[in-house]
Design an enzyme around this catalytic site. Structure first.
Site, PDB file in Angstrom:
ATOM      1  N   SER A  24     -43.302 121.887 147.029  1.00  0.00           N
ATOM      2  CA  SER A  24     -44.190 122.998 145.361  1.00  0.00           C
ATOM      3  C   SER A  24     -44.194 124.048 145.894  1.00  0.00           C
ATOM      4  O   SER A  24     -43.936 124.379 147.062  1.00  0.00           O
ATOM      5  CB  SER A  24     -45.169 121.425 145.017  1.00  0.00           C
ATOM      6  OG  SER A  24     -46.019 120.825 146.154  1.00  0.00           O
ATOM      7  N   GLY A  25     -45.208 124.369 145.420  1.00  0.00           N
ATOM      8  CA  GLY A  25     -45.842 125.461 145.347  1.00  0.00           C
ATOM      9  C   GLY A  25     -45.051 127.152 145.853  1.00  0.00           C
ATOM     10  O   GLY A  25     -44.201 127.375 145.607  1.00  0.00           O
ATOM     11  N   ASP A  69     -44.031 114.246 157.451  1.00  0.00           N
ATOM     12  CA  ASP A  69     -45.453 114.256 157.440  1.00  0.00           C
ATOM     13  C   ASP A  69     -45.242 115.445 158.389  1.00  0.00           C
ATOM     14  O   ASP A  69     -45.517 115.027 159.893  1.00  0.00           O
ATOM     15  CB  ASP A  69     -45.774 113.038 157.711  1.00  0.00           C
ATOM     16  CG  ASP A  69     -47.347 112.616 157.290  1.00  0.00           C
ATOM     17  OD1 ASP A  69     -48.099 114.240 157.602  1.00  0.00           O
ATOM     18  OD2 ASP A  69     -48.153 112.212 157.430  1.00  0.00           O
ATOM     19  N   TYR A 164     -60.944 125.266 154.484  1.00  0.00           N
ATOM     20  CA  TYR A 164     -59.714 126.049 153.938  1.00  0.00           C
ATOM     21  C   TYR A 164     -60.693 127.666 155.473  1.00  0.00           C
ATOM     22  O   TYR A 164     -58.788 127.951 155.427  1.00  0.00           O
ATOM     23  CB  TYR A 164     -59.725 126.322 152.620  1.00  0.00           C
ATOM     24  CG  TYR A 164     -58.484 127.593 152.352  1.00  0.00           C
ATOM     25  CD1 TYR A 164     -57.357 126.809 152.636  1.00  0.00           C
ATOM     26  CD2 TYR A 164     -58.864 128.939 152.070  1.00  0.00           C
ATOM     27  CE1 TYR A 164     -56.382 127.304 152.133  1.00  0.00           C
ATOM     28  CE2 TYR A 164     -57.778 129.602 151.707  1.00  0.00           C
ATOM     29  CZ  TYR A 164     -56.526 129.308 151.258  1.00  0.00           C
ATOM     30  OH  TYR A 164     -56.064 129.921 151.182  1.00  0.00           O
ATOM     31  N   THR A 199     -50.913 127.304 141.672  1.00  0.00           N
ATOM     32  CA  THR A 199     -50.183 126.083 142.324  1.00  0.00           C
ATOM     33  C   THR A 199     -50.372 124.895 142.226  1.00  0.00           C
ATOM     34  O   THR A 199     -51.736 124.947 141.560  1.00  0.00           O
ATOM     35  CB  THR A 199     -49.980 126.163 144.044  1.00  0.00           C
ATOM     36  OG1 THR A 199     -51.264 125.923 144.758  1.00  0.00           O
ATOM     37  CG2 THR A 199     -49.616 127.644 144.455  1.00  0.00           C
TER      38      THR A 199
END
Length: 249
Positions: A24-25, A69, A164, A199
């Site tokens: 994704s994104g 993962d 983050y 996203t």
């Protein structure tokens, strides 16, 4: 962890990229961009069915889907082994897998903080380490490119993003150290640092209605492709900044 494809069934002359976070994104957009430009891509992510869907968009053998993962070192090691069985070299690594959330310090748990750092920083370190034998360029070969996805958050303060933002500073330090150490092996490490990008992660954090001025994943993929081209051509740009139209807010 799962993968398929063999070196015998795939074209040996195409440039080969590994893209993490490819379900994704930015990771997915980058994988598609490189494939459109003629690269073959080993696509890594947890969500195997999405990787299989990506592979189905292109001729057989162009994509190696590798379900892994990246919070588990054993699965990164297994992913590298699957890629090594597929191709004898890797010309570019785009380490895009990451996480994002906005939460006050008082409400951020230690487990959330640790997961952010492990997926955003540690996984990038482990991927580069695992793929070093495939990335190292021989004498006369074009330089290999490692692109880490960073963020403008490493250069501009935001409240509610302590996990983050601190991890993004870690990405910058990691890239600087890796480039310094690995350039003698024909590997250059650089960073693409976008501002707010639309996203699945940012839609979850802010809501789709709040992302009207956000960058697109495709525009970031274009910058990544450009930076890979610069490095493969013998040049070097340590970091590309990409700000949305409403920056700074």
């Amino acid at each position: 962890m799962a993968g398929h494809g063999t070196a015998e069934t795939l074209g040996a002359s195409a440039q080969v990229a590994v893209v993490s976070g490819a379900s994704s994104g930015i990771g997915l957009a980058t994988a598609r961009r490189l494939l459109a430009d003629g690269w073959d891509v080993a696509a890594l992510a947890r969500r195997g069915p999405r990787l299989e869907a990506l592979a189905a968009e292109f001729p057989a053998g162009r994509v190696l889907p590798v379900a892994a993962d990246l919070l588990k070192e054993s699965e990164i090691t297994a992913a590298a082994a699957a890629i090594r069985a597929w191709r004898p070299r890797v010309d570019a690594l785009v380490a895009s897998a990451g996480d994002f959330f906005v939460r006050p310090i008082a409400e951020t748990t230690a487990a959330e903080f640790e997961r952010m750092w492990r997926l955003t920083v540690e996984a990038k370190f482990l991927l580069v380490r695992a793929l070093l034998p495939l990335l190292a360029a021989g004498a006369g070969a074009a330089p290999r490119a490692v692109i880490h996805i960073g963020s403008l958050a490493a250069h501009h303060p935001f409240a509610g993003e302590s996990a983050y933002q601190s991890a993004m500073h870690g990405v910058m330090g990691l890239a600087i150290s890796q480039d310094t150490e690995l350039r003698g092996q024909g590997i250059r490490v650089a960073v693409v640092s976008p501002g707010l990008v639309r996203t699945e992660l940012t839609e979850r954090a802010f809501g789709a209605a709040a992302l009207g001025g956000a960058l697109t994943a495709e525009s970031i993929a274009a910058s990544i492709g450009h930076l890979i081209g610069v490095i493969r051509g013998g040049g070097y740009i340590p970091e590309i900044f990409q700000a949305p139209g409403n920056w700074p807010s």
